[in-house]
Design a protein around this motif. Structure first.
Motif, mmCIF file in Angstrom:
data_model
loop_
_atom_site.group_PDB
_atom_site.id
_atom_site.type_symbol
_atom_site.label_atom_id
_atom_site.label_comp_id
_atom_site.label_asym_id
_atom_site.label_seq_id
_atom_site.Cartn_x
_atom_site.Cartn_y
_atom_site.Cartn_z
ATOM 1 N N GLY A 111 0.853 -1.186 0.000
ATOM 2 C CA GLY A 111 0.000 0.000 0.000
ATOM 3 C C GLY A 111 0.890 1.237 0.000
ATOM 4 N N ALA A 112 0.544 2.197 -0.790
ATOM 5 C CA ALA A 112 1.338 3.419 -0.859
ATOM 6 C C ALA A 112 0.408 4.599 -1.089
ATOM 7 N N PHE A 113 0.937 5.781 -0.792
ATOM 8 C CA PHE A 113 0.175 6.999 -1.035
ATOM 9 C C PHE A 113 0.245 7.350 -2.513
ATOM 10 N N THR A 114 -0.844 7.827 -2.999
ATOM 11 C CA THR A 114 -0.837 8.284 -4.386
ATOM 12 C C THR A 114 -0.338 9.725 -4.425
ATOM 13 N N LEU A 115 -0.037 10.184 -5.585
ATOM 14 C CA LEU A 115 0.449 11.548 -5.758
ATOM 15 C C LEU A 115 -0.615 12.555 -5.330
ATOM 16 N N ILE A 116 -1.856 12.280 -5.642
ATOM 17 C CA ILE A 116 -2.954 13.180 -5.276
ATOM 18 C C ILE A 116 -3.064 13.283 -3.750
ATOM 19 N N GLU A 117 -2.951 12.173 -3.060
ATOM 20 C CA GLU A 117 -3.022 12.210 -1.592
ATOM 21 C C GLU A 117 -1.877 13.033 -1.005
ATOM 22 N N MET A 118 -0.705 12.889 -1.551
ATOM 23 C CA MET A 118 0.443 13.657 -1.065
ATOM 24 C C MET A 118 0.244 15.154 -1.314
ATOM 25 N N VAL A 119 -0.286 15.508 -2.474
ATOM 26 C CA VAL A 119 -0.532 16.918 -2.797
ATOM 27 C C VAL A 119 -1.569 17.503 -1.844
ATOM 28 N N ILE A 120 -2.598 16.765 -1.555
ATOM 29 C CA ILE A 120 -3.641 17.246 -0.636
ATOM 30 C C ILE A 120 -3.063 17.463 0.763
ATOM 31 N N VAL A 121 -2.267 16.533 1.240
ATOM 32 C CA VAL A 121 -1.655 16.679 2.565
ATOM 33 C C VAL A 121 -0.737 17.890 2.602
ATOM 34 N N LEU A 122 0.084 18.074 1.589
ATOM 35 C CA LEU A 122 0.967 19.237 1.542
ATOM 36 C C LEU A 122 0.189 20.543 1.463
ATOM 37 N N PHE A 123 -0.923 20.537 0.739
ATOM 38 C CA PHE A 123 -1.768 21.726 0.654
ATOM 39 C C PHE A 123 -2.359 22.071 2.019
#
Length: 103
Positions: free
Chosen positions: A10-22
């Protein structure tokens, strides 16, 4: 031949990482100005308390002559660090009233 089993990681998707950083950057934008305001508020309260302490010591000195920071320190009304701070920050005594520095 044996079949190799692929492990499903299981890994984070790019979209999830962008949302967290935002979200993190949005929280920082809200918190940083508030911290600066709190710092200025605390500094002004500290300055007012120090000026009040100086005024109390000048009032307690009970001398008709003009008083100075050095006289107050010599007669143990102020500590050396208080005298140094009063001089360095520009506090003055006019007619028995402590006047704070112009900031």
């Amino acid at each position: 031949m044996s079949k190799l089993k692929l492990k499903n990681h299981g890994a984070f998707t790019l979209i999830e990482m962008v949302i967290v950083l935002f979200i993190i950057s949005l929280l920082l934008l809200i918190i940083i100005p508030n911290i600066n305001t709190q710092k200025h508020s605390a500094q002004s309260k500290t300055d007012a308390a120090f000026q009040s302490t100086l005024q109390t010591q000048v009032d307690m000195y009970d001398n008709d002559d003009a008083v100075s920071w050095d006289q107050l320190e010599k007669d143990n009304y102020l500590s050396a660090s208080q005298t140094k701070k009063a001089k360095s920050e520009g506090y003055t005594i006019h007619d028995g009233t402590v006047v704070g520095p112009k900031k």
